[in-house]
Motif scaffolding. Structure first.
Motif, short mmCIF file in Angstrom:
data_model
loop_
_atom_site.label_atom_id
_atom_site.label_comp_id
_atom_site.label_asym_id
_atom_site.label_seq_id
_atom_site.Cartn_x
_atom_site.Cartn_y
_atom_site.Cartn_z
N PRO A 277 -8.43 2.86 4.99
CA PRO A 277 -7.22 3.34 4.32
C PRO A 277 -7.05 4.86 4.36
CG PRO A 277 -8.27 1.66 2.99
CD PRO A 277 -9.19 1.93 4.14
N GLN A 278 -8.16 5.59 4.32
CA GLN A 278 -8.04 7.05 4.36
C GLN A 278 -7.52 7.52 5.71
OE1 GLN A 278 -12.04 7.99 3.00
NE2 GLN A 278 -11.30 8.51 0.95
N PRO B 148 -8.29 4.63 -1.96
CA PRO B 148 -8.64 5.53 -0.85
C PRO B 148 -7.42 6.20 -0.21
CG PRO B 148 -9.18 3.24 -0.29
CD PRO B 148 -8.78 3.27 -1.72
N ARG B 149 -6.29 5.51 -0.22
CA ARG B 149 -5.08 6.10 0.35
C ARG B 149 -4.64 7.28 -0.52
NH1 ARG B 149 -1.63 3.77 4.68
NH2 ARG B 149 -0.01 5.34 4.58
N ALA C 117 -15.60 0.72 1.66
CA ALA C 117 -14.29 0.22 2.13
C ALA C 117 -13.21 1.28 2.00
CB ALA C 117 -13.90 -1.05 1.37
N GLN C 118 -13.54 2.54 2.25
CA GLN C 118 -12.57 3.61 2.06
C GLN C 118 -12.07 4.22 3.35
OE1 GLN C 118 -14.05 4.84 -2.37
NE2 GLN C 118 -14.33 6.39 -0.80
N PRO D 86 7.05 -0.31 4.68
CA PRO D 86 6.86 -0.90 6.01
C PRO D 86 6.41 -2.37 5.94
CG PRO D 86 5.04 0.58 5.50
CD PRO D 86 6.07 0.77 4.42
N ALA E 174 -6.98 10.23 0.06
CA ALA E 174 -6.71 10.97 1.30
C ALA E 174 -5.43 11.79 1.17
CB ALA E 174 -6.61 10.00 2.48
N SER F 1 0.79 -1.23 0.00
CA SER F 1 0.00 0.00 0.00
C SER F 1 0.82 1.28 0.00
CB SER F 1 -0.92 0.04 1.23
OG SER F 1 -1.47 -1.21 1.49
N VAL F 2 1.76 1.39 0.94
CA VAL F 2 2.38 2.70 1.20
C VAL F 2 3.18 3.23 0.00
CG1 VAL F 2 4.05 3.93 2.66
CG2 VAL F 2 2.33 2.44 3.69
N ARG G 270 -8.76 -1.32 -4.47
CA ARG G 270 -9.58 -0.70 -3.43
C ARG G 270 -8.78 -0.49 -2.15
NH1 ARG G 270 -15.63 -2.88 -3.48
NH2 ARG G 270 -15.82 -1.14 -2.03
N ASP G 271 -7.60 -1.06 -2.07
CA ASP G 271 -6.68 -0.77 -0.97
C ASP G 271 -5.94 0.54 -1.28
OD1 ASP G 271 -3.69 -0.94 -0.08
OD2 ASP G 271 -4.68 -2.37 1.26
N ILE H 91 0.35 6.12 8.77
CA ILE H 91 0.76 4.78 9.22
C ILE H 91 0.44 3.74 8.14
CG2 ILE H 91 0.46 5.34 11.66
CD1 ILE H 91 -2.16 3.69 11.57
N ASN H 92 0.99 2.56 8.31
CA ASN H 92 0.79 1.49 7.34
C ASN H 92 -0.63 0.91 7.47
OD1 ASN H 92 1.49 -0.29 5.30
ND2 ASN H 92 2.45 -1.77 6.68
N GLN H 93 -1.07 0.22 6.43
CA GLN H 93 -2.40 -0.42 6.46
C GLN H 93 -2.28 -1.84 5.92
OE1 GLN H 93 -4.04 2.41 3.65
NE2 GLN H 93 -4.37 0.81 2.12
N LEU H 94 -3.13 -2.71 6.48
CA LEU H 94 -3.23 -4.09 5.98
C LEU H 94 -4.73 -4.32 5.82
CD1 LEU H 94 -0.81 -5.63 8.65
CD2 LEU H 94 -0.22 -5.14 6.27
N THR H 95 -5.20 -4.44 4.58
CA THR H 95 -6.65 -4.51 4.37
C THR H 95 -7.10 -5.91 4.03
OG1 THR H 95 -6.46 -3.99 2.02
CG2 THR H 95 -6.76 -2.12 3.51
N ALA I 3 -5.58 5.68 7.69
CA ALA I 3 -4.17 5.26 7.74
C ALA I 3 -3.29 6.29 7.04
CB ALA I 3 -4.01 3.89 7.10
N GLN I 4 -3.73 6.77 5.90
CA GLN I 4 -2.96 7.78 5.16
C GLN I 4 -2.87 9.07 5.97
OE1 GLN I 4 -1.24 7.93 2.26
NE2 GLN I 4 -0.86 10.13 2.53
N LYS I 5 -3.99 9.50 6.53
CA LYS I 5 -3.98 10.76 7.28
C LYS I 5 -3.09 10.68 8.51
CE LYS I 5 -8.55 12.42 5.86
NZ LYS I 5 -8.23 13.68 5.18
#
Ligand code: FAD
Ligand code: AMP
Lengths: 336, 284
Positions: free
Chosen positions: B130-131, A108-109, B126-127, A199, A112, A76-77, A104-105, B138-142, B133-135
């Protein structure tokens, strides 16, 4: 370079470009023609250069390619960071992602990071106008999707931010014929990435090739909860074999463990458009119907004369499938 | 060392079980007639939190009536609860929602793991996870179906991908979204339900000292209620003005009837149909 292009994020798994990304290039081409702009594609990965031509064949004008060994597998990152940087640099007016698990992962990132609107899992995209507070915003992306368990269809717009971003459901956008002679400009992009951008450690990846290909099949025989016993399921399978068809099903059939998830058709499964769809013991709830409504012909077999599917199928047979299917089989077998 | 876990729970209308009395005569759904429940996958997320045995704070953003989902979390084992509510948050899209929840998480300050549902059944977007996590950067695992291990530095999870799964390891802090297949969530405990049945909200309650010393544990006497002002939220980022997406149009979906041909359940009629489709090269 056109700063107002339609940009598509290209998903790749094990160095193969995902089908949905090609569908989106075709859709982007259609939108870009309407907006009189270009189609660009963003590809992240490693050792993919030789695979990029196909993106041109389906309609890309520019391809932004970011090559890094560490981007070989999606995480993701770093993916979100690069896509956000590319968007900031090239200023597309529309950005499309496949509504796959990774799409979809990621989307949204990115939304944002850029404080941009995003609509998930669209099933239709159009260009149109939006009126608000006495003003009209012309030629913006209309993002159309089911919501509320499929009971409503909403049209969403992001009038005040650029780009408009959407993820789009796999299988709903039609592919156009590729043009092998079409060329695109490949632009290698450099991105600064440090160890802290990675990460996630990928310990293991297990991916099986799809054993069922519902999207590409010409005939689908589908089982609903009317197929309750092993005997009826065998009958449905027999019909599929006789017709050279794939097997599909409704969600409760998957939930009951009768068929694997990849057979599921509908809002939370595949969208299909075969030449012939035979619905066996399926009531025809909206969430299933949205996945099959574009089939060229639909035969519905249902023992309940009031089942909704009987009103929307092309051919409806009121009867017990255990009684109807053998009659079909008998006729098909008589040809051989 | 006890992990600090935040679970995000959302109140949603139960779109999966539409009772007959919620169907209008025209075949569309009367949304206000649907019962309000905790989003199903949020209970799976809470269950994963309970399995890790950390100190769990449940947060919801919603109208005052959303206190119900916080109580549901307390009944099942959450240690503390925060209701983020303010008319200024009304009509938030996912970006504005994630902004408000991020501000609430920042007010809490310390955390190791944030657990969300993968998606909410009202919008299926499903947003929000992750939104956030970005703000938070930090990392995310979905789409996680199993938390294989969680210690004070790392988590290891099994994540579903198209056509299979992957095993991922991430340092903390991290945001995880959980799929329904992950577990069978426990029901409410009778003892805890008695304890928290009449719990009420307390406005702008600052965070419990005990939370910063998780070894001591904490008991939840009130549900903390935070407004936009308590969160020092930038109003431009909240509610309608913080929502870049607008709904242009909504249509109820009703199946459109076709000119259906009824085929009698007889060998002749069915045989004739098969023959016709063969002639048209649809089969064969
Ligand atoms: C958010 C959401 C997403 C969803 N996504 C999907 C999805 O992607 N795909 C999907 O399919 N569903 C989905 N669903 C579920 C959907 O709403 C329906 O519950 C489902 O499609 C019904 O499946 P069915 O027709 O097999 O079962 P039922 O509705 O139980 O229908 C069974 C039918 O079989 C008939 N029947 C029984 N016995 C016989 C017999 N012997 N011979 C002939 N007919 C017989 C009955 O008359 C009945 O009409 C979703 C639901 C929600 C809320
Ligand atoms: N208003 C909210 N309050 C608390 N958590 C939320 C809220 N909205 C979304 N979430 C969390 O984010 C997940 C995904 O929601 P969504 O993006 O709406 O599909 C949910 O399962 C919740 O865990």
């Amino acid at each position: 370079m056109n700063p107002k292009s339609v940009l598509v994020f290209i998903e790749q798994n094990d160095k193969e470009i995902a089908n949905v990304s090609l569908e989106l290039i075709c859709e982007a081409r259609r939108l870009a023609n309407q907006l009189k702009t270009s189609v660009s594609a963003a590809v992240l990965g490693f050792g993919l250069k030789k695979k990029l031509d196909v993106l041109a064949h389906y309609g890309s004008d520019e391809i932004y390619y970011v090559e890094d060994k560490r981007l070989e597998h999606f995480t993701s990152v770093p993916y979100a960071k690069i896509i956000a940087e590319l968007i900031t640099k090239h200023q597309p007016q529309i950005v499309l992602f496949g509504a796959t698990i990774n799409g979809r992962d990621l989307a949204p990132r990115v939304s944002a990071a850029l404080s941009c609107g995003l609509t998930a899992d669209c099933t239709n995209l159009q260009i149109g106008d939006y009126n608000f507070q006495g003003k009209t915003k012309e030629n913006i992306l209309l993002q159309i999707r089911p919501a509320f368990g499929g009971n409503i269809i909403a049209t969403i717009v992001s009038p005040d931010c650029s780009p408009s971003m959407a993820s789009v459901r796999e299988g709903v956008m039609k592919m156009s014929a590729p043009d092998q002679n079409r060329k695109a400009k490949i632009i290698e992009e450099k991105c600064e990435l440090t160890a802290s951008d990675f990460p996630t450690e990928v310990c293991e990846v297990a991916r099986a090739a799809k054993s069922v290909d519902l999207k590409g099949s010409k005939i689908i025989v589908a089982a609903g909860m009317g197929v309750s016993s092993k005997e009826s399921l065998d009958l449905v399978k027999k019909l599929a074999t006789a017709l050279g068809a794939e097997i599909g099903c409704t969600r409760p059939v998957v939930d009951a463990g009768l068929l694997p998830l990849e057979c599921q058709i509908g809002q939370t499964g595949s969208t299909v458009r075969p030449n012939l769809y035979i619905a066996c013991g399926i009531s025809g709830q909206l969430q299933h119907w949205t996945g099959i409504s574009e089939s060229k012909r639909i035969i519905a077999i249902n023992s309940d004369p009031n089942a909704p599917i009987l009103k929307v199928a092309h051919y409806s047979i009121v009867g017990d499938l255990n009684d109807v299917i053998p009659k079909m089989l008998k006729k098909i077998m008589s040809y051989e | 060392m006890v992990l600090r876990i935040i679970t995000l729970v959302k109140q949603v209308p139960d779109t999966a079980n539409i009772p007959d009395n919620a169907m209008k005569a025209d075949g569309t759904v009367n949304r206000s007639a649907l019962p309000a429940i905790t989003n199903p996958e949020d209970l799976n997320a809470l269950e994963e939190a309970l399995k890790i045995k950390g100190l769990i704070t449940a947060i919801t953003l919603g109208p005052p009536s959303a206190i119900k989902v916080l109580k549901e979390s307390l009944y099942r084992g959450a240690d503390d609860a925060v209701l983020v509510t303010d008319a200024k948050f009304a009509a938030s899209d996912t970006l504005a929602t994630s902004y408000a929840l991020t501000k609430a998480i920042e007010k809490i300050g310390k955390f190791d793991i944030i657990l969300c549902g993968r998606q909410a059944i009202d919008g299926d977007t499903a947003q929000v996870g992750p939104q956030i996590a970005q703000k938070l950067g930090i990392n995310q695992l979905t789409g996680v179906v199993e938390i294989i291990s969680a210690d004070k530095e790392h988590v290891k999870v099994k994540r579903i991908i198209d056509g299979g799964y992957e095993i991922l390891k991430s340092p903390l802090p991290v945001l995880i979204t959980v799929r329904g297949e992950a577990n069978e969530p426990r029901g409410p405990s009778v003892k805890r339900a008695m304890l928290y049945k009449n719990i009420t909200c307390k406005c702008n309650e600052s965070y419990d000292e005990a939370y910063l010393h998780p070894e001591i544990g904490c008991s939840c006497e009130n549900i903390k209620q935070w407004s936009a002002e308590d969160l020092k939220a930038d109003l431009k980022m909240c509610g309608l003005s913080g929502s870049p997406t607008k709904v242009k149009n909504i249509e109820n979906v009703v199946l459109a009837a076709r000119n259906t041909r009824m085929i009698a359940n007889t060998a002749e009629d069915i045989g004739a149909l098969m023959q016709e489709l063969t002639k048209e090269h649809i089969i064969g």
